[in-house]
Enzyme design. Structure first.
Site, PDB file in Angstrom:
ATOM      1  N   ASP A  73       3.819  -0.697  12.081  1.00 39.63           N
ATOM      2  CA  ASP A  73       3.766  -1.977  12.801  1.00 39.63           C
ATOM      3  C   ASP A  73       4.985  -2.865  12.583  1.00 39.63           C
ATOM      4  OD1 ASP A  73       3.319  -2.587  10.171  1.00 39.63           O
ATOM      5  OD2 ASP A  73       1.423  -3.642  10.486  1.00 39.63           O
ATOM      6  N   ASP A 116       5.785  -5.301   5.637  1.00 39.89           N
ATOM      7  CA  ASP A 116       6.252  -6.653   5.958  1.00 39.89           C
ATOM      8  C   ASP A 116       6.119  -7.608   4.768  1.00 39.89           C
ATOM      9  OD1 ASP A 116       3.537  -6.514   6.234  1.00 39.89           O
ATOM     10  OD2 ASP A 116       3.435  -7.815   7.988  1.00 39.89           O
ATOM     11  N   THR A 152       5.059   1.873   5.905  1.00 42.83           N
ATOM     12  CA  THR A 152       3.654   1.535   6.123  1.00 42.83           C
ATOM     13  C   THR A 152       3.035   2.611   6.992  1.00 42.83           C
ATOM     14  OG1 THR A 152       2.104   0.112   7.289  1.00 42.83           O
ATOM     15  CG2 THR A 152       4.386  -0.081   7.952  1.00 42.83           C
ATOM     16  N   ARG A 211      -1.053  -6.471  -4.222  1.00 45.10           N
ATOM     17  CA  ARG A 211      -1.561  -7.785  -4.614  1.00 45.10           C
ATOM     18  C   ARG A 211      -0.465  -8.559  -5.307  1.00 45.10           C
ATOM     19  NH1 ARG A 211      -6.491  -7.368  -3.253  1.00 45.10           N
ATOM     20  NH2 ARG A 211      -6.840  -5.180  -2.990  1.00 45.10           N
ATOM     21  N   ARG A 271      -4.629  -1.921   9.980  1.00 47.41           N
ATOM     22  CA  ARG A 271      -4.634  -3.376   9.767  1.00 47.41           C
ATOM     23  C   ARG A 271      -4.813  -4.098  11.101  1.00 47.41           C
ATOM     24  NH1 ARG A 271      -3.089  -5.876   4.819  1.00 47.41           N
ATOM     25  NH2 ARG A 271      -2.130  -3.973   4.113  1.00 47.41           N
ATOM     26  N   GLY A 294       0.836  -1.202   0.000  1.00 53.69           N
ATOM     27  CA  GLY A 294       0.000   0.000   0.000  1.00 53.69           C
ATOM     28  C   GLY A 294       0.869   1.250   0.000  1.00 53.69           C
ATOM     29  N   ASP A 342       0.884   1.990   8.974  1.00 55.95           N
ATOM     30  CA  ASP A 342       0.447   1.302  10.201  1.00 55.95           C
ATOM     31  C   ASP A 342       1.487   1.354  11.329  1.00 55.95           C
ATOM     32  OD1 ASP A 342      -1.732   0.571   8.615  1.00 55.95           O
ATOM     33  OD2 ASP A 342      -0.821  -1.324   8.032  1.00 55.95           O
TER      34      ASP A 342
END
Ligand code: F6P
Length: 358
Positions: free
Chosen positions: A141, A114, A137, A77, A183, A12, A139
């Site tokens: 994370d 990741d 990211t 994807r 996420r 993303g 996120d």
């Protein structure tokens, strides 16, 4: 003859990707020895014929610092080790490595989360393709780095949304639910919630009890605060779903219209109040990076360039204790960083009266 290094952006997008590309190119081409080849749409640009690549020079970096998205394109994807086609699943990595050789790339820098970093590690280990990683990211994370660029920009968007929801919630005496990304982790929700003055924050790491959220709304009402702001991380689940694994949790919340919708439904069954839900979605990923992320992305881009110049393939650039350096890719993808329910930030939030529902 110039030496060549490839770079691609995978997963993303995140505000700051272009700032990384710019800083990387500036660092690597400065000595006049290296040339940078940008690969389009993660590794896809190498898998298609003709290859989709761009020469990245100082000129192509002009105006990139503040630009959102990624000029190389990306995809979250498909994994080149297991790409799906009409005949099932194929391993396209031999073609990928052949394309990299054909282009004369000594190695590839993969800017990704990741997923992309895991692919980079396998390409190096199993296919012998030299790789360097750059963590990315919204996120935040990844455990091997203190910060990923794009995170603070996403938090800023969510904070702004909360400020706006605050005034309309107060005018209408409503309970406003704001679902944010992240996420399987709650870093965006926790940071935005604290900064935006949320009353309730629901995180994947702290399964929530609707009774406690309802009680908080009523307690506020009792002191004349007739509105409530609830931030819901997209991965948050009520206690009765907490035993499920991450995939089953996602299925269960999706079936209810998402974590925010589920929270509004469960809490709405216990409290008589007007409620509204806002799902912030990709607004958190788009647009220009804030200053923090521009600086971080520039530091990591320079750091990745320095790893290439030093021949330190197999490492990921990261920031730890305000110092930029390299860490083995193995370590970089080893562990997801989740919110620590006993950590300082949750403690601070609780101390200021924020309810976590658990
Ligand atoms: O990992 C970044 C992220 O934005 C997550 O916060 C979110 O769950 C996911 O990607 C959304 O992915 P997509 O862009 O495919 O909808």
């Amino acid at each position: 003859v110039a030496r060549k290094v490839g770079i691609c952006t995978g997963g993303g997008d995140a505000p700051g990707l272009n700032a990384v590309l710019r800083a990387f190119v500036k660092t690597v081409v400065r000595g006049g020895e290296w040339e940078v080849i940008g690969i389009e749409d993660a590794f896809n640009g190498l898998l298609e014929t003709p290859h989709r690549v761009q020469h990245l020079d100082l000129r192509s970096c002009q105006g990139l610092l503040h630009k959102g998205g990624t000029v190389l394109g990306t995809t979250n994807r498909g994994n080149p080790f297991t790409l799906k086609n009409d005949d099932g699943t194929v391993d396209r990595t031999p073609s990928l490595v052949a394309a990299a050789r054909e282009l004369g790339l000594e190695g590839i820098v993969s800017v990704g989360g990741d997923g992309s970093l895991g692919i980079a590690l396998r390409l190096m280990r199993e296919r012998g393709l030299p790789m360097i990683g750059v963590p990315k990211t919204i996120d935040n994370d990844l455990s091997a780095t203190d910060w990923t660029f794009g995170f603070q920009s996403a938090v800023e968007v969510a904070r702004d949304a909360l400020d706006r929801l605050h005034t309309t919630a107060e005018s209408h005496d409503r309970v406003m639910f704001l679902e944010v990304m992240g996420r399987d982790t709650g870093h965006i929700a926790l940071h935005a919630g604290i900064a935006g003055g949320a009353d309730v924050i629901l995180l994947p790491e702290i399964p929530w009890n609707p009774e406690l959220v309802a009680r908080k709304i009523l307690a506020r009402r009792a002191i004349g605060r007739r509105f409530t702001l609830v931030v819901v991380a997209e991965g948050a689940v009520p206690t009765d779903l907490a035993h499920l694994d991450l995939r089953a949790r996602k299925q269960a919340t999706s079936a209810e219209g998402g974590a925010g919708a589920l929270a509004m439904k469960r809490v709405g069954a216990l409290v008589d109040a007007e409620m509204r839900l806002t799902v912030l979605g990709h607004l958190q990923r788009g647009g220009s990076p804030i200053a923090f992320d521009r600086i971080l992305a520039t530091r990591l881009g320079v750091g990745a360039g320095e790893l290439v110049l030093a021949g330190r393939w197999g490492e990921m650039v990261r920031i730890r204790d305000d110092h930029v350096g390299g860490v083995p890719l193995e370590e970089a993808v080893a562990q997801l960083r989740t919110v620590d329910p006993a950590g300082e930030l949750v403690r601070v939030a609780r101390a200021t009266g924020i309810e976590f529902g658990g």
